[in-house]
Design a protein around this motif. Sequence first.
Motif, PDB file in Angstrom:
ATOM      1  N   LEU A 158       0.804  -1.221   0.000  1.00  0.00           N
ATOM      2  CA  LEU A 158       0.000   0.000   0.000  1.00  0.00           C
ATOM      3  C   LEU A 158       0.838   1.274   0.000  1.00  0.00           C
ATOM      4  O   LEU A 158       0.389   2.318  -0.454  1.00  0.00           O
ATOM      5  CB  LEU A 158      -0.924   0.018   1.231  1.00  0.00           C
ATOM      6  N   GLY A 159       2.060   1.212   0.503  1.00  0.00           N
ATOM      7  CA  GLY A 159       2.832   2.415   0.775  1.00  0.00           C
ATOM      8  C   GLY A 159       3.181   3.239  -0.444  1.00  0.00           C
ATOM      9  O   GLY A 159       3.025   4.466  -0.443  1.00  0.00           O
ATOM     10  N   LEU A 160       3.692   2.601  -1.514  1.00  0.00           N
ATOM     11  CA  LEU A 160       4.098   3.364  -2.687  1.00  0.00           C
ATOM     12  C   LEU A 160       2.906   3.979  -3.396  1.00  0.00           C
ATOM     13  O   LEU A 160       2.977   5.116  -3.883  1.00  0.00           O
ATOM     14  CB  LEU A 160       4.894   2.469  -3.647  1.00  0.00           C
ATOM     15  N   ALA A 161       1.801   3.248  -3.472  1.00  0.00           N
ATOM     16  CA  ALA A 161       0.602   3.800  -4.108  1.00  0.00           C
ATOM     17  C   ALA A 161       0.080   5.001  -3.331  1.00  0.00           C
ATOM     18  O   ALA A 161      -0.364   6.003  -3.922  1.00  0.00           O
ATOM     19  CB  ALA A 161      -0.465   2.727  -4.224  1.00  0.00           C
ATOM     20  N   ALA A 162       0.122   4.931  -2.002  1.00  0.00           N
ATOM     21  CA  ALA A 162      -0.329   6.053  -1.180  1.00  0.00           C
ATOM     22  C   ALA A 162       0.589   7.262  -1.372  1.00  0.00           C
ATOM     23  O   ALA A 162       0.111   8.410  -1.461  1.00  0.00           O
ATOM     24  CB  ALA A 162      -0.372   5.637   0.286  1.00  0.00           C
ATOM     25  N   TYR A 163       1.891   7.026  -1.433  1.00  0.00           N
ATOM     26  CA  TYR A 163       2.832   8.126  -1.636  1.00  0.00           C
ATOM     27  C   TYR A 163       2.625   8.743  -3.013  1.00  0.00           C
ATOM     28  O   TYR A 163       2.640   9.977  -3.162  1.00  0.00           O
ATOM     29  CB  TYR A 163       4.265   7.613  -1.499  1.00  0.00           C
ATOM     30  N   ARG A 164       2.431   7.916  -4.024  1.00  0.00           N
ATOM     31  CA  ARG A 164       2.203   8.409  -5.383  1.00  0.00           C
ATOM     32  C   ARG A 164       0.945   9.275  -5.446  1.00  0.00           C
ATOM     33  O   ARG A 164       0.947  10.351  -6.067  1.00  0.00           O
ATOM     34  CB  ARG A 164       2.068   7.226  -6.341  1.00  0.00           C
ATOM     35  N   LYS A 165      -0.114   8.836  -4.785  1.00  0.00           N
ATOM     36  CA  LYS A 165      -1.371   9.597  -4.790  1.00  0.00           C
ATOM     37  C   LYS A 165      -1.185  10.973  -4.186  1.00  0.00           C
ATOM     38  O   LYS A 165      -1.778  11.956  -4.649  1.00  0.00           O
ATOM     39  CB  LYS A 165      -2.446   8.817  -4.023  1.00  0.00           C
ATOM     40  N   GLN A 166      -0.332  11.074  -3.168  1.00  0.00           N
ATOM     41  CA  GLN A 166      -0.132  12.332  -2.465  1.00  0.00           C
ATOM     42  C   GLN A 166       0.855  13.258  -3.163  1.00  0.00           C
ATOM     43  O   GLN A 166       0.715  14.486  -3.107  1.00  0.00           O
ATOM     44  CB  GLN A 166       0.350  12.063  -1.038  1.00  0.00           C
ATOM     45  N   HIS A 167       1.821  12.688  -3.876  1.00  0.00           N
ATOM     46  CA  HIS A 167       2.940  13.501  -4.343  1.00  0.00           C
ATOM     47  C   HIS A 167       3.128  13.567  -5.859  1.00  0.00           C
ATOM     48  O   HIS A 167       3.791  14.483  -6.342  1.00  0.00           O
ATOM     49  CB  HIS A 167       4.250  12.980  -3.718  1.00  0.00           C
ATOM     50  N   MET A 168       2.624  12.617  -6.627  1.00  0.00           N
ATOM     51  CA  MET A 168       2.929  12.574  -8.050  1.00  0.00           C
ATOM     52  C   MET A 168       1.795  13.157  -8.878  1.00  0.00           C
ATOM     53  O   MET A 168       0.619  12.834  -8.649  1.00  0.00           O
ATOM     54  CB  MET A 168       3.219  11.141  -8.493  1.00  0.00           C
ATOM     55  N   PRO A 169       2.096  13.998  -9.867  1.00  0.00           N
ATOM     56  CA  PRO A 169       1.053  14.644 -10.664  1.00  0.00           C
ATOM     57  C   PRO A 169       0.408  13.660 -11.625  1.00  0.00           C
ATOM     58  O   PRO A 169       1.004  12.643 -12.001  1.00  0.00           O
ATOM     59  CB  PRO A 169       1.838  15.724 -11.436  1.00  0.00           C
ATOM     60  N   PRO A 170      -0.825  13.939 -12.042  1.00  0.00           N
ATOM     61  CA  PRO A 170      -1.463  13.093 -13.055  1.00  0.00           C
ATOM     62  C   PRO A 170      -0.613  13.039 -14.315  1.00  0.00           C
ATOM     63  O   PRO A 170       0.008  14.021 -14.710  1.00  0.00           O
ATOM     64  CB  PRO A 170      -2.803  13.793 -13.302  1.00  0.00           C
TER      65      PRO A 170
END
Length: 478
Positions: free
Chosen positions: A299-311
Motif C-alpha cells: 500500500l505504501g508506494l501507491a499512497a505516496y504516489r497519490k499524495q505527491h505525483m502529478p497526473p
Amino acid sequence: MHEAPPQNQEPEETGPSRRSVLWTAGAAGAAGLGLAALGTGPAAAAAPGADGTAEAAATAPKPQGKTMIGVPFAPRSTVRVGIIGLGNRGDSMIDLFLAVPHVRVVALCDPVKEKVARAVAKVTKAGQPAPAVYTNGDHDFENLCRRTDIDFVYAATPWDRHFEMAKTALLNGKHVGTECPLALRLDQLWELVDLSERTRRHCLQLENCCYGRNEMRVLRMAHAGLFGELLHGAGAYLHDLRGLMFDPTYYEGPWRRLWHTRLRGDLYPTHGFGPVASYMDVNRGDRVVRIASFGTPALGLAAYRKQHMPPGDPSWRESYVESDRTISLVQTAKGRVIRLEHDVSTPHPYSRINSLGGTKGVFEDYPERIYLEPDQGNDEWGDFGKYAEWDHWLWKEHANPPGGHGGMDYMLVFRLTQCLRLGLVPDFDVYDAATWSAPVPLSDRSLRAKGMPQEIPDFTRGLWHKARPGMDSPKPTE
C-alpha cells in the motif's frame, strides 16, 4: 577511449586467463527474469537431512572445480581495480578506493559519459594516471573485463546486472565483487559458485554492513563467548526510500521502484543477514537450512504516489505487489533462528535492527543497548560503550575512517584491498555471497506459497561443518 592494456598481469591462481537498459533494469531486465524463475534452478528443491546436511549436499550440482574455501589471493604490490557503474554508489566508492594506499583505479565503465568524466577527474586529482574508459553501450563492461592489467572488478549497478558482470569477470580471470545482492535466481547463484571454483577466482558480495563498528564489536564478543550459546539474531533493511524512488534524478531511471512491481519478497536481505550470519558462523560450523516469509499488503508506494505525483506521471501505470513489510524466519542446522525484515515503502526511522541473543544475554541496535549476565541486573539495559575494548582491530587502527555510512564503506575497501595485496584469504567468499542472496528468490517463493518454508541450498556442498576464520580474522603483519 580504450587504452591498449599492458601485458603485465601478475601470476596468480591457475585459471583462464548497458544507458537505460544496462543501468536501469527496466522492462528488458524484467523480461528475462520471470517471477517463477526466481525460485528455480539446481538445488531449488534441496531438502536437508536430519542434521541439515546430507540430503542438501547430495542434491547440489556436481562441482566443476575444487572449493574456494580458504583460498588466498595471490600477493601483489599494487591492487589494480576496474569499476563498473558510476551512479550514486559507484561514485562514492571510487573515493575510497583512491584513499587506500597501493590501490590504482585502472578502468571505469558507465554508459553515461558525464558520470565517467567526473570519475576520471577524481582519479587524476588523486595523482593517478587517467583510467581507461568504457562508455559504448550496454555491454562495454565486457571489454573492461578483458583487460590484462586489472586484478579486481567492482560492479555497482542495478541488481539484475550483477550476475552477468560477475560471470564475465570470472571468465576473464578476474576476482570480482558486487553490490547486493549477488544475483536474483538460485540457478545464477549456483553458476557463480561453480565458476568461482572452476576459474580459481573469488566472487564476493561486498557487504559493507559486516564492517560496521557495532557489528564488528558484537562479532568479537559473540565469538569470545560473552553471549553464551547463541540462540537467535535479527537483521533488517528498514529505510524509507519513497521520496528517492519517485525522484526522477536520484536513480538512473526508475529501476529500483520497478522491482516493487515484480517481487513480493525481501529485495535487500544482505545488510541484515550478512552480520548475523557472521555472528553465528554460518558456513563455518553452522548453516542456514530453511526460510519462511510473510508479508503485509502493498500500500505504501501507491499512497505516496497519490499524495505527491502529478497526473500523467509514468508511475501511474505501475501496479505494486511488493509487501510493504516482509518478515522472514530463517532456521539453522543447529536450531538457531534469524529474523530478517525489509521495508522501504512506509514512514519510519532507519534501522537494520542488528540483534543477537544467547544464553548469557542480548544485544539490540537502533539504539544500541546490551544486557549481559553478570554485568547487568534489575531488568535494565547496559551501556554498550563500556565494551569498547572488544572493538575489532580494524576499528582500533582506523578510529575515524573517511567516507559514508559511518566509516564501514572505507573499512570494507581497506580490508578487501589489504587481502588482495598481502595474499590473504578474503573475510567472506562466494559461498557466503550465495547464501546471503538466496533469501531474495526464496522469500518471494515462500510468500507466494502462503508462508510455506523453502529449503536453502548448501552452497558449500557439505563443507560448512568445519570451523574457519571469517570476519574476525586476526590482524596481518605487513
